[in-house]
Design an enzyme around this catalytic site. Structure first.
Site, PDB file in Angstrom:
ATOM      1  N   ASP A  72      31.128  -0.906  73.583  1.00 52.32           N
ATOM      2  CA  ASP A  72      31.370  -2.275  74.031  1.00 52.32           C
ATOM      3  C   ASP A  72      32.865  -2.595  74.067  1.00 52.32           C
ATOM      4  O   ASP A  72      33.692  -1.805  73.592  1.00 52.32           O
ATOM      5  CB  ASP A  72      30.621  -3.284  73.146  1.00 52.32           C
ATOM      6  CG  ASP A  72      30.681  -2.940  71.664  1.00 52.32           C
ATOM      7  OD1 ASP A  72      31.637  -2.262  71.241  1.00 52.32           O
ATOM      8  OD2 ASP A  72      29.772  -3.347  70.923  1.00 52.32           O
ATOM      9  N   ASP A 141      23.988 -10.000  62.527  1.00 51.19           N
ATOM     10  CA  ASP A 141      22.794 -10.608  63.116  1.00 51.19           C
ATOM     11  C   ASP A 141      21.858  -9.543  63.679  1.00 51.19           C
ATOM     12  O   ASP A 141      20.969  -9.839  64.467  1.00 51.19           O
ATOM     13  CB  ASP A 141      23.184 -11.628  64.197  1.00 51.19           C
ATOM     14  CG  ASP A 141      23.953 -10.980  65.360  1.00 51.19           C
ATOM     15  OD1 ASP A 141      24.164  -9.751  65.336  1.00 51.19           O
ATOM     16  OD2 ASP A 141      24.331 -11.711  66.296  1.00 51.19           O
ATOM     17  N   HIS A 143      22.679  -7.012  65.607  1.00 50.75           N
ATOM     18  CA  HIS A 143      22.950  -6.494  66.954  1.00 50.75           C
ATOM     19  C   HIS A 143      23.338  -5.024  66.952  1.00 50.75           C
ATOM     20  O   HIS A 143      23.956  -4.507  66.037  1.00 50.75           O
ATOM     21  CB  HIS A 143      23.956  -7.358  67.719  1.00 50.75           C
ATOM     22  CG  HIS A 143      25.367  -7.346  67.219  1.00 50.75           C
ATOM     23  ND1 HIS A 143      26.147  -8.479  67.153  1.00 50.75           N
ATOM     24  CD2 HIS A 143      26.166  -6.337  66.793  1.00 50.75           C
ATOM     25  CE1 HIS A 143      27.351  -8.161  66.723  1.00 50.75           C
ATOM     26  NE2 HIS A 143      27.391  -6.867  66.488  1.00 50.75           N
ATOM     27  N   GLU A 148      23.040  -9.003  71.466  1.00 58.52           N
ATOM     28  CA  GLU A 148      22.794 -10.106  70.540  1.00 58.52           C
ATOM     29  C   GLU A 148      21.308 -10.452  70.467  1.00 58.52           C
ATOM     30  O   GLU A 148      20.528 -10.045  71.343  1.00 58.52           O
ATOM     31  CB  GLU A 148      23.594 -11.332  71.003  1.00 58.52           C
ATOM     32  CG  GLU A 148      25.107 -11.113  71.042  1.00 58.52           C
ATOM     33  CD  GLU A 148      25.740 -11.057  69.659  1.00 58.52           C
ATOM     34  OE1 GLU A 148      25.078 -10.645  68.691  1.00 58.52           O
ATOM     35  OE2 GLU A 148      26.925 -11.421  69.529  1.00 58.52           O
TER      36      GLU A 148
END
Ligand code: GLP
Length: 427
Positions: A72, A141, A143, A148
């Site tokens: 990413d 979270d 991910h 997400e």
């Protein structure tokens, strides 16, 4: 999916670095048949990169024929921005190894046509023959890359909007200022990661405990995209004890037992890592594979093992069997809490350890005393009806996770039932 729990971040990182190096070496990449490695950023892989650089400098591995694809990148940060993933990768890894710049693939977060940039990336992965091994981190979270909560599990490389949780978590790299964190990013999709032949995911520290629990113990869900790895044939999650802190006792016990089982028996494992995590050629026992890892290449070695093992289903699906011998044995010293737990009356039996197959694993022990290394010594009294003698060649210690059990009776029994430490060198 396999779960490897190590005492600390350093040991977990060593495991990952050794694994990657073993994979590259056994693949024997060439210019015509390069090894394709997917890479993450974040704080978790930093020690992995450090270790890979050390191994490269020691002449133990070459990245000459390795192609990398990063997971990413932030949109709008120039590659020169210190918090861009370009800068991170060059600083922590690429500038210190012998990788060809032509073999490095990172997103262009400044691309005028971001959709085209995403297509280009997917096409380039395909042109490289797919990713052989994808190393991933895990967001707080849950991910995977920047997928997400709510991301489709079928997602491919695309533009995403970062979740508030991620912006907050990553603001620590931006002087603690959430306003400096880009709101959008480019990321490989969940499906892009799932298409890799193998996936490793590293999760370190208590900050990851909740996400890890969701991803390992609960259902596959787009709300915790790391959970998709449950559906991958060859996925290994590597964590430290802090990250394992929210896992159930049963889960920890089970995955630890698999490692001990592998240490305890040589079923023809296809790779072994020598003591001290060194990969010196003379110490390394590697089977070279003639090609990329295929579903057929590694499990064969475990087939016999699997059929005779009480824990065979998981062993059978284990992506690889490795003998990892890391830290020197630690002495077993009871903490005040553990002493308090041990003072509780011992129940005759209970369901939890029964569910774990305690009559066959850990090796049945008689009521015992411990020496300073935690090795148990029988006093001749059978416990809970077990009659087999304990295995003398396994390092045993009271399980350190026992103090996390809220039921004192369970905890007391867990402490009394010594558990093998997979990180201890067998004598
Ligand atoms: C960022 C990255 C992810 C990474 C995550 C975890 O969000 N985009 O790929 O897995 O951070 O980072 P850390 O290891 O610093 O917690």
């Amino acid at each position: 999916m396999r779960l490897i729990i190590r005492d600390n971040a350093e040991s977990a990182s060593s495991y990952v670095a050794d694994y990657i190096v073993n994979r590259i070496i056994s693949f024997s990449p060439t210019q015509d048949r390069p090894f394709v490695l997917g890479l993450p950023t974040g704080s978790s892989p930093l020690n992995v990169y450090k270790s890979l650089v050390e191994k490269y400098k020691a002449g133990l591995v070459s990245f000459e024929h390795v192609i990398t694809f990063n997971m990413d990148e932030y949109i709008s940060l120039p590659p020169t921005h210190p918090q861009s993933y370009h800068a991170y990768m060059h600083k922590n890894f690429f500038s210190q190894i012998n990788i060809s710049p032509h073999n490095i693939n990172l997103f262009n977060g400044l691309a005028p046509d971001l959709a085209a940039e995403c297509s280009r990336y997917e096409s380039k992965i395909a042109a490289a023959g797919g990713i052989d091994l994808f190393l991933a981190g895990l967001g707080e979270d849950g991910h995977l890359a920047f997928n997400e909560p709510g991301s489709s599990l079928a997602s491919r490389t695309r533009v995403v909007t970062l979740a508030e949780d991620t912006i907050l978590a990553n603001s620590r790299f931006f002087d603690g200022d959430t306003n400096q964190v880009p709101r959008k990013a480019l990321t490989v999709g969940v499906k892009t990661v799932m298409d890799a032949k193998e996936v490793l995911m590293i999760a370190l520290g208590a900050r990851k405990a909740r996400a890890l629990q969701k991803c390992v113990e609960e259902g596959v869900s787009c709300m915790w995209t790391g959970s998709a790895l449950q559906m991958h044939e060859r996925a290994i999650v590597i964590c430290d004890e802090e990250a394992a802190g929210e896992l159930r006792w049963k889960t920890v016990k089970y995955f630890k037992s698999i490692e001990d089982h592998e240490l305890d028996h040589d079923y023809g494992v296809d790779q072994s890592i020598p003591a001290g995590n060194s990969l010196g050629a003379s110490q390394t026992n590697l089977k070279t594979s003639a090609g990329p890892l295929t579903p057929e290449s590694t499990p064969k070695a475990t087939a016999t093992h699997a059929s005779s093992s009480p824990i065979s289903p998981l062993v059978e699906t284990a992506p690889i069997l490795m003998k990892t011998i890391v830290d020197p044995p630690q002495s077993s010293v009871y903490t005040a809490l553990e002493k308090e737990i041990l003072a509780q009356p011992v129940p005759k039996s209970h369901g939890l350890l029964g569910l774990l197959g305690a009559s066959t694993y850990p090796p049945p022990i008689k009521s015992s005393t411990h020496n300073s290394r935690g090795r148990s010594q029988s006093d001749g009294h059978a416990s809970d009806g077990d009659s087999e003698a304990e295995s003398e060649d396994i390092d045993l210690q009271p399980d350190r996770m026992a103090s996390r059990l809220s039921d004192p009776a369970f905890a007391a029994e867990a402490l009394r039932r010594l558990t093998p430490n997979p990180e201890e060198r067998r004598r």
